[in-house]
Design a protein around this motif. Structure first.
Motif, PDB file in Angstrom:
ATOM      1  N   SER A  56       0.812  -1.217   0.000  1.00 19.26           N
ATOM      2  CA  SER A  56       0.000   0.000   0.000  1.00 19.26           C
ATOM      3  C   SER A  56       0.840   1.258   0.000  1.00 19.26           C
ATOM      4  O   SER A  56       0.386   2.325  -0.371  1.00 19.26           O
ATOM      5  CB  SER A  56      -0.916   0.005   1.223  1.00 19.26           C
ATOM      6  OG  SER A  56      -0.135   0.041   2.400  1.00 19.26           O
ATOM      7  N   ASP A 134       0.179   4.665  14.047  1.00 12.65           N
ATOM      8  CA  ASP A 134      -0.254   5.354  12.827  1.00 12.65           C
ATOM      9  C   ASP A 134      -1.762   5.280  12.582  1.00 12.65           C
ATOM     10  O   ASP A 134      -2.385   6.275  12.272  1.00 12.65           O
ATOM     11  CB  ASP A 134       0.508   4.838  11.593  1.00 12.65           C
ATOM     12  CG  ASP A 134       0.474   5.860  10.473  1.00 12.65           C
ATOM     13  OD1 ASP A 134       1.245   6.840  10.566  1.00 12.65           O
ATOM     14  OD2 ASP A 134      -0.342   5.725   9.541  1.00 12.65           O
ATOM     15  N   THR A 184      -7.331   6.336   9.335  1.00 16.79           N
ATOM     16  CA  THR A 184      -6.549   7.477   8.856  1.00 16.79           C
ATOM     17  C   THR A 184      -7.072   7.935   7.486  1.00 16.79           C
ATOM     18  O   THR A 184      -7.083   9.130   7.203  1.00 16.79           O
ATOM     19  CB  THR A 184      -5.028   7.186   8.733  1.00 16.79           C
ATOM     20  OG1 THR A 184      -4.817   6.180   7.757  1.00 16.79           O
ATOM     21  CG2 THR A 184      -4.406   6.786  10.040  1.00 16.79           C
ATOM     22  N   ASP A 269       3.442  10.768   1.833  1.00 15.21           N
ATOM     23  CA  ASP A 269       4.506   9.879   2.347  1.00 15.21           C
ATOM     24  C   ASP A 269       5.909  10.303   1.922  1.00 15.21           C
ATOM     25  O   ASP A 269       6.882   9.761   2.441  1.00 15.21           O
ATOM     26  CB  ASP A 269       4.323   8.389   1.960  1.00 15.21           C
ATOM     27  CG  ASP A 269       3.164   7.720   2.698  1.00 15.21           C
ATOM     28  OD1 ASP A 269       2.751   8.265   3.759  1.00 15.21           O
ATOM     29  OD2 ASP A 269       2.658   6.689   2.222  1.00 15.21           O
TER      30      ASP A 269
END
Ligand code: BGC
Length: 374
Positions: A56, A134, A184, A269
């Motif tokens: 992912s 996270d 998230t 990211d």
């Protein structure tokens, strides 16, 4: 219920075939670390860490695993870091093994909230403190949570896209979101909408469709995007991609239609691939989340909990989030994300997060030279 869930149900049938045909993501990191059987570092108190997937995002194996291992060592802890490879059953089996092996703390970044909450409950029953890493497990029981300000991540994505499409009245937007079972992803979506919804309402931007992607599967994300694009007569002016992995798959589709570089795409990211795409002009922005800070905070928290020092743990987790499903407040460490557009790529390199050699390749070298990235 919001629109995107309905859209998922409609698209679900069409995607079932493609889903069955491909179990792997195209955008898997090129050098994933071997999975399973990782021996914990010698010496120190044992801590179990379970990561959710490799496919992912490049972050889990590329950043989280090495950074958590290092941060735990610095706290005198021996971390056994495993990856469940997107398999809920494997996640649970790994947790059982870690609990049986006598870990003092369990750190979990779950595949989905329900299975994560189930694992946390098992550990709790054995008296093992759990840190949600996270991803918060809604309806869970973990006492601590370490993450970033995830709504802020989403609002940075929304701001990035709005900035890129400024002056383009009625610009058509497609949103490719994260997994509907990852809290998230919901927070990223909410943050994006805080910026984009007023613009949709005012007609400044036009939403073509918003689509969550199960398990954040990059390949399915690209295919879904292509279906939406072709159904819209190959017309798109901007794309919300919830992370760099999805952005990469979307850019591949845009390339096929000679639209790359013309259509701004968001990301998240600050992966080497994402930063390269920004330098090439194919991606407009990413969100830099310094994972070393996330790993450090988790290790410090784990060290306090391993000693049974709740006061020390509470002094670290000074923030809080609301678990709306369990109706409880979870003590948290919430770190600050940063918006990275082309002019800010150097920040990520200077922070030592990604090496210049990983982003400055033939196609991006002119941009690296211009921006002083070396
Ligand atoms: C993380 C992101 C990541 C995504 C897919 C989210 O929970 O916060 O950093 O890109 O999962 O792995």
């Amino acid at each position: 219920m919001r629109l995107k869930k309905t859209a998922l149900a409609v698209a679900g049938a069409g995607l079932a075939l493609t889903l069955a045909a491909c179990g792997q993501n195209a955008a898997a990191p090129s050098n994933p670390a071997p999975s399973g059987g990782t021996a914990p570092a010698a010496g120190g108190v044992k801590v179990g860490v379970i990561l959710p997937e490799t496919d992912s995002s490049a972050r889990w194996e590329g950043f989280d695993k090495p950074l958590i291992t290092k941060a735990m060592q610095a706290q005198g802890l021996a971390a056994d870091v495993q990856n469940a490879q997107g398999d809920v059953q494997k996640f649970s089996t790994l947790a059982d093994g870690m609990i049986a092996s006598g870990v003092k703390v369990l750190v979990i970044a779950s595949i989905d909230g329900d299975s994560g909450a189930a694992v946390a409950a098992k550990a709790k029953a054995q008296g093992i403190p759990v840190i949600d890493y996270d991803r918060l497990n809604l309806g869970g029981s973990s006492e601590y949570y370490v993450s970033f300000d995830n709504e802020k991540v989403g609002s940075l994505q929304g701001q990035g896209l709005a900035q890129a499409l400024k002056g383009k009245a009625g610009a058509q937007v497609i949103e490719i979101e994260g997994a509907p079972t990852d809290n998230t992803a919901t927070l990223f979506y909410n943050g994006q909408q805080s910026v984009l919804k007023p613009l949709y309402t005012a007609g400044t931007l036009k939403l073509v469709r918003s689509q969550p992607i199960e398990k954040w599967d990059n390949q399915i994300g690209g295919q879904t995007f292509e279906q939406i694009l072709t159904a819209n007569g190959q017309k798109v002016d901007g794309v919300v991609a919830a992370n760099d992995g999805l952005a990469g798959a979307i850019i591949t589709v845009l390339q096929k239609y000679s639209l790359n570089g013309k259509v701004p795409v968001t990301g998240q990211d600050a992966t080497a691939d994402g930063l390269q795409a920004i330098l090439r002009g194919d991606q407009y922005m990413t969100v830099f989340k310094p994972i070393n800070e996330e790993a450090d905070a988790t290790a410090k928290l784990a060290a306090a909990l391993a000693k049974g020092d709740k006061a020390a743990a509470d002094a670290i987790a000074t923030g809080s989030v609301q678990d709306t499903k369990a109706n409880r407040t979870v003590k948290s460490v919430l770190l600050t994300p940063q918006l990275i557009t082309k002019d800010k790529v150097k920040t990520v390199i200077d922070a030592g997060f990604v090496k210049a050699s990983e982003v400055c390749v033939a196609a991006t070298q002119p941009a690296c030279d211009q921006l002083g990235i070396k």
